[in-house]
Design a protein around this motif. Sequence first.
Motif, PDB file in Angstrom:
ATOM      1  N   PRO A 109       2.913  -0.926 -27.158  1.00 29.98           N
ATOM      2  CA  PRO A 109       2.460  -0.143 -26.004  1.00 29.98           C
ATOM      3  C   PRO A 109       3.634   0.589 -25.353  1.00 29.98           C
ATOM      4  O   PRO A 109       4.727   0.051 -25.238  1.00 29.98           O
ATOM      5  N   MET A 110       3.406   1.817 -24.979  1.00 28.69           N
ATOM      6  CA  MET A 110       4.407   2.620 -24.286  1.00 28.69           C
ATOM      7  C   MET A 110       4.233   2.358 -22.788  1.00 28.69           C
ATOM      8  O   MET A 110       3.135   2.535 -22.245  1.00 28.69           O
ATOM      9  N   ARG A 111       5.296   1.897 -22.140  1.00 27.61           N
ATOM     10  CA  ARG A 111       5.237   1.575 -20.707  1.00 27.61           C
ATOM     11  C   ARG A 111       6.050   2.624 -19.957  1.00 27.61           C
ATOM     12  O   ARG A 111       7.200   2.889 -20.297  1.00 27.61           O
ATOM     13  N   LEU A 112       5.436   3.200 -18.947  1.00 28.62           N
ATOM     14  CA  LEU A 112       6.105   4.219 -18.160  1.00 28.62           C
ATOM     15  C   LEU A 112       5.606   4.191 -16.737  1.00 28.62           C
ATOM     16  O   LEU A 112       4.579   3.569 -16.438  1.00 28.62           O
ATOM     17  N   TYR A 113       6.336   4.848 -15.871  1.00 30.10           N
ATOM     18  CA  TYR A 113       5.840   5.055 -14.520  1.00 30.10           C
ATOM     19  C   TYR A 113       5.870   6.538 -14.224  1.00 30.10           C
ATOM     20  O   TYR A 113       6.618   7.308 -14.840  1.00 30.10           O
ATOM     21  N   ALA A 114       5.004   6.938 -13.300  1.00 28.36           N
ATOM     22  CA  ALA A 114       4.893   8.340 -12.916  1.00 28.36           C
ATOM     23  C   ALA A 114       4.963   8.448 -11.400  1.00 28.36           C
ATOM     24  O   ALA A 114       4.347   7.653 -10.679  1.00 28.36           O
ATOM     25  N   VAL A 115       5.711   9.432 -10.925  1.00 29.60           N
ATOM     26  CA  VAL A 115       5.771   9.749  -9.507  1.00 29.60           C
ATOM     27  C   VAL A 115       5.126  11.109  -9.338  1.00 29.60           C
ATOM     28  O   VAL A 115       5.516  12.081 -10.002  1.00 29.60           O
ATOM     29  N   TYR A 116       4.114  11.165  -8.491  1.00 27.20           N
ATOM     30  CA  TYR A 116       3.385  12.398  -8.208  1.00 27.20           C
ATOM     31  C   TYR A 116       3.737  12.889  -6.810  1.00 27.20           C
ATOM     32  O   TYR A 116       3.854  12.090  -5.885  1.00 27.20           O
ATOM     33  N   ALA A 117       3.856  14.189  -6.655  1.00 23.87           N
ATOM     34  CA  ALA A 117       4.014  14.769  -5.326  1.00 23.87           C
ATOM     35  C   ALA A 117       3.227  16.074  -5.302  1.00 23.87           C
ATOM     36  O   ALA A 117       3.542  16.978  -6.068  1.00 23.87           O
ATOM     37  N   PRO A 118       2.158  16.141  -4.517  1.00 20.47           N
ATOM     38  CA  PRO A 118       1.670  15.163  -3.541  1.00 20.47           C
ATOM     39  C   PRO A 118       0.885  14.027  -4.200  1.00 20.47           C
ATOM     40  O   PRO A 118       0.719  13.990  -5.417  1.00 20.47           O
TER      41      PRO A 118
END
Length: 158
Positions: free
Chosen positions: A107-116
Amino acid sequence: MTIKDIGPEPQSFDLEQATLENTNYRSVAWSGKYLQLTLMSIPVGEDIGLEAHPGTDQFLRLDAGRGRVQMGSAKDRLDFDQEVEDGWAVFVPAGTWHNVTNTGDEPMRLYAVYAPVHHAPDKIHATFADAESDEDSGNDEPPTWSVQPTHHPADKHA
């Protein structure tokens, strides 16, 4: 490690550990007035789904696995094509069509930051299908206390 999105309150946790432990397609970990953090797990051979967010910039970081990032100005013109792996960052400008595909054997594990802010606070989607269903039904909207653009065009999905 269990993370609870407490909204626009101060928060601190081991982001890498939380990302590596997350087994859901998408888990909203923190929602502020102006940006949001989600944790993602993409199964082998699957992808995030080709999409464009006209009013949302994104930052993604892989903490495990390997993938292929494709981006472009149109869904049939993905002229940015990059292999990525643990430690890589991906910057997606608002309005850019993009997809991330898991090309590895875990599994590919990642995080995402969205603005807004882009998703409902504390929202957990076990699968891509769950996420699509909630978005289509209007059950994954940003909170009213978040600051959204005055003109917020709808996201585009291929």
